[in-house]
Design a protein around this motif. Structure first.
Motif, PDB file in Angstrom:
ATOM      1  N   SER A 187     -33.805  -6.098  15.220  1.00 16.30           N
ATOM      2  CA  SER A 187     -33.881  -4.633  15.161  1.00 16.30           C
ATOM      3  C   SER A 187     -35.128  -4.291  14.359  1.00 16.30           C
ATOM      4  N   ASN A 188     -35.351  -3.007  14.154  1.00 13.40           N
ATOM      5  CA  ASN A 188     -36.544  -2.627  13.385  1.00 13.40           C
ATOM      6  C   ASN A 188     -36.356  -2.872  11.885  1.00 13.40           C
ATOM      7  N   LYS A 189     -35.143  -3.242  11.468  1.00 11.32           N
ATOM      8  CA  LYS A 189     -34.896  -3.499  10.048  1.00 11.32           C
ATOM      9  C   LYS A 189     -34.409  -4.920   9.767  1.00 11.32           C
ATOM     10  N   THR A 234     -34.143  -9.200  10.718  1.00 12.38           N
ATOM     11  CA  THR A 234     -34.787 -10.361  11.337  1.00 12.38           C
ATOM     12  C   THR A 234     -33.860 -11.565  11.230  1.00 12.38           C
ATOM     13  N   LYS A 287     -35.934  -7.266   6.617  1.00 11.86           N
ATOM     14  CA  LYS A 287     -37.314  -7.750   6.628  1.00 11.86           C
ATOM     15  C   LYS A 287     -37.910  -7.770   5.219  1.00 11.86           C
ATOM     16  N   ASN A 321     -37.090 -10.853  15.463  1.00 12.36           N
ATOM     17  CA  ASN A 321     -36.612  -9.535  15.046  1.00 12.36           C
ATOM     18  C   ASN A 321     -35.451  -9.120  15.961  1.00 12.36           C
TER      19      ASN A 321
END
Length: 275
Positions: free
Chosen positions: A178-180, A182, A215, A176
């Motif tokens: 970032s949080n959005k 991958t 993701k 990952n």
């Protein structure tokens, strides 16, 4: 008698006059000599002063030349690159540049160069090629698209995979960034040889391809997760490959060069603003 006496008288009269004339002439000659001497003294003094002036000017010229040389030396020193303990091509916070077109804004790390290809861009550094297409859609009906749709034509992929369409060869690692977003990294070794997969001679894992997606969205990213004002069916593709003609020259897993390239890829992609 008269004539002799007359001559004596005239002689006596002329003698004082002649003496006076001689004295006057002598005095005049002395005055002229004194004037000439005075004139010569003045000229000698002028010449001496002129020599002093010339010497002073020469000293000033020499001093000016020394000052110019010192100034040039200081300029040259200022123009020398500052010493750094960072590895070559290592980016710093102030060494970035921005790029923008109608579909994205992006910030590039030091050493990366960008070239537009239609709506997409190729961003290169040394032999690494970061490809970004911010405005695309998959051709296949397979959910998330096919690997060959985003990978075919990438130098490292074409060295490894012999037939398209095909699934990836070797092994992969997911990370990952970032949080959005991958990233998937693909590696090949001698143990992965098959009919559809060329393999290096080394048993070491060699990296040949990476891609970044949103993701749970397969090979094609969903731009609406990064900018809600974008409407489907628009998608994006982001890949990283390596330019070489020899499969054995692909970067080794966990090499300093590869780690830096993958980290910089993540930094650049995280700077993207899709429009």
């Amino acid at each position: 008698m008269t004539d002799k006496n007359s001559f004596k008288i005239h002689s006596n009269i002329m003698a004082p006059k002649t003496s006076l004339i001689l004295k006057f002439t002598l005095a005049l000659l002395i005055i002229v000599i004194i004037a000439i001497i005075g004139f010569l003294v003045i000229k000698i003094n002028q010449i001496s002063n002129l020599q002093s002036l010339v010497s002073s000017l020469q000293d000033q010229i020499n001093s000016s030349q020394e000052q110019n040389l010192e100034l040039q030396r200081q300029i040259n020193e200022r123009n020398q690159p500052e010493p750094t303990n960072q590895p070559q091509n290592e980016p710093t916070a102030n060494e970035t540049k921005a790029f923008e077109n109608q579909y994205l804004k992006i910030t590039l790390n030091q050493g990366w160069e960008i070239k537009e290809i239609g709506d997409s861009v190729n961003i290169t550094k040394n032999n690494y090629i970061l490809y970004i297409d911010p405005n695309t859609t998959q051709a296949s009906g397979v959910e998330g698209g096919r690997f060959s749709e985003i990978a075919q034509g990438a130098p490292g992929v074409d060295l490894v995979i012999t037939i398209h369409p095909s699934e990836p060869c070797g092994t992969s690692e997911e990370k990952n960034i970032s949080n959005k977003l991958t990233r998937l990294d693909y590696y090949i070794s001698s143990a992965d040889a098959s009919e559809t997969c060329n393999a290096p001679s080394s048993a070491d894992k060699l990296w040949y391809f990476s891609y970044i997606t949103t993701k749970n969205n397969g090979y094609f990213g969903d731009p609406t997760k990064l900018n809600s004002s974008i409407t489907p069916p628009r998608q994006f593709v982001i890949t990283l490959s390596y330019k070489t003609d020899n499969i054995n020259n692909l970067p080794k897993n966990n090499s300093t060069e590869l780690i830096r390239a993958l980290n910089e890829m993540a930094e650049i992609v995280n700077s993207i603003v899709l429009k």
